[in-house]
Write an enzyme that holds these catalytic residues in place. Structure first.
Site, PDB file in Angstrom:
ATOM      1  CE  LYS A   1      -4.363   1.697   1.959  1.00 17.56           C
ATOM      2  NZ  LYS A   1      -5.194   1.701   0.759  1.00 17.56           N
TER       3      LYS A   1
ATOM      4  CD  GLU B   1      -6.211  -3.738  -6.504  1.00 14.31           C
ATOM      5  OE1 GLU B   1      -6.725  -3.882  -5.384  1.00 14.31           O
ATOM      6  OE2 GLU B   1      -5.039  -3.348  -6.644  1.00 14.31           O
TER       7      GLU B   1
ATOM      8  CG  LEU C   1      -4.236  -2.961  -0.889  1.00 12.43           C
ATOM      9  CD1 LEU C   1      -2.807  -2.446  -0.831  1.00 12.43           C
ATOM     10  CD2 LEU C   1      -5.200  -1.898  -0.444  1.00 12.43           C
TER      11      LEU C   1
HETATM   12  N1  PLP Z   1      -7.433  -1.827  -3.777  1.00  8.28           N
HETATM   13  C1  PLP Z   1      -6.888  -0.606  -3.888  1.00  8.28           C
HETATM   14  C2  PLP Z   1      -6.014  -0.297  -5.051  1.00  8.28           C
HETATM   15  C3  PLP Z   1      -7.166   0.365  -2.897  1.00  8.28           C
HETATM   16  O1  PLP Z   1      -6.620   1.593  -2.980  1.00  8.28           O
HETATM   17  C4  PLP Z   1      -8.032   0.032  -1.805  1.00  8.28           C
HETATM   18  C5  PLP Z   1      -8.367   0.987  -0.741  1.00  8.28           C
HETATM   19  O2  PLP Z   1      -8.223   2.145  -0.814  1.00  8.28           O
HETATM   20  C6  PLP Z   1      -8.587  -1.251  -1.764  1.00  8.28           C
HETATM   21  C7  PLP Z   1      -8.244  -2.162  -2.766  1.00  8.28           C
HETATM   22  C8  PLP Z   1      -9.510  -1.658  -0.657  1.00  8.28           C
HETATM   23  O3  PLP Z   1      -8.788  -1.866   0.537  1.00  8.28           O
HETATM   24  P1  PLP Z   1      -9.464  -1.712   1.961  1.00  8.28           P
HETATM   25  O4  PLP Z   1     -10.646  -2.625   1.988  1.00  8.28           O
HETATM   26  O5  PLP Z   1      -8.395  -2.148   2.913  1.00  8.28           O
HETATM   27  O6  PLP Z   1      -9.853  -0.284   2.128  1.00  8.28           O
END
Ligand code: PLP
Length: 286
Positions: free
Chosen positions: A150, A183, A207
């Site tokens: 991240k 995603e 992610l």
């Molecule tokens: N994928 C990406 C690229 C993201 O930036 C995010 C969240 O901002 C997610 C997935 C979802 O992650 P989370 O459920 O931990 O917020």
């Protein structure tokens, strides 16, 4: 709003860092966004653990234990209670400020730690006819091969988001060179076909979303819905009965349009409603 910067609390508008900060120069940092509803967090420890893992992955020094992070973030939310009922906390840790712009990791810099709160929307109603519906466009995933980190270096994500946004869509749905779903530019994706829920496997292409994890774990322990992690092709996405995007700010959001075509029958699906119920009932346990 009160922000936290390197141990100091101050109004957000007054927080200052050096332009030599490596977060500014290189996007050299890790971030998190954690939602709080009525003062209660969702997935706080999983978020903190993902952040600690991200720091380790790029060798940024982590000066706090998971418990200390929890105390810091809970405390910041309390200090900002006047901002509203529902708050997101943004946490950003860059490698720090060096004396020059030079690529290798410097040895003796202190990481820059910056956190602030912002208002987030109320959870959506558990109602298929009232929930916000999303429209997506698909595009080839042209980000890097370390999407599991991240990183604050989000230009790839921002450019993909803009592809959707500039055409009036809410998000960009991404697929790799093999025509497999990865995603969204800021969310994970789930598909439903014949009552079966699937989401792409957790690898370097996505992610490891905390919302995704909470959905998988809560649905598995509930036991009433069939859910799996697997490779999903874009043909399957286009033939899905339901499509959802998930993130800390969107929770589970139904997608009813993809590339201008209806998803399934074009209406919010009943599996969405069942899954959102299970998620809503257990989200504060994570
Ligand atoms: N994928 C990406 C690229 C993201 O930036 C995010 C969240 O901002 C997610 C997935 C979802 O992650 P989370 O459920 O931990 O917020």
């Amino acid at each position: 709003s009160i922000s936290y910067l390197n141990g100091e609390y101050q109004p957000l508008a007054e927080a200052r860092i050096s332009p030599l900060d490596r977060g500014f120069l290189f996007g050299d940092g890790i971030y998190e966004v954690i939602p709080y509803y009525g003062g209660k967090s969702v997935g706080l420890m999983p978020h903190i653990n993902r952040m600690i893992n991200g720091l380790a992955a790029i060798e940024i020094k982590n000066s706090h234990t998971a418990e200390e992070w929890k105390t810091l973030l809970d405390d910041l939310v309390e200090r900002n209670a006047d901002m509203g009922e529902n708050l997101g906390v943004y946490v950003h840790i860059s490698r720090g400020t060096d004396v020059k712009r030079y690529h290798p990791y410097p040895e003796n810099v202190e990481p820059t730690i910056f956190c602030f709160c912002f208002g987030i929307k109320d959870p959506e109603p558990l109602d298929r006819s009232a929930v916000t519906q999303y429209s997506l466009v698909s595009t080839e995933d042209l980000r890097w091969q370390r999407c599991h980190i991240k990183s604050t270096a989000l230009l790839g994500n921002v450019m993909h988001f803009q592809e959707g946004y500039s055409t009036g869509a809410d998000e960009a749905l991404l697929y790799n060179a093999n025509n497999e779903l990865t995603e969204g530019s800021s969310c994970n994706v789930f598909v439903v076909k014949d009552g079966k829920i699937s989401t792409p496997i957790q690898d370097n292409q996505i992610l490891p979303g905390i919302t995704r994890r909470i959905i998988l774990d809560s649905l598995k322990s509930d036991g009433n819905l069939d859910v799996e992690e697997r490779i999903i092709t874009m043909d399957e996405v286009r033939n899905a009965d339901e499509l959802w995007i998930t993130s800390s700010s969107k929770e589970i959001a139904p997608v009813t349009k993809l590339d201008g075509q209806p998803v399934g029958n074009g209406e919010v699906g009943e599996i969405w409603e069942q899954a959102f119920k299970v998620y809503t009932a257990s989200k504060f346990d994570f």
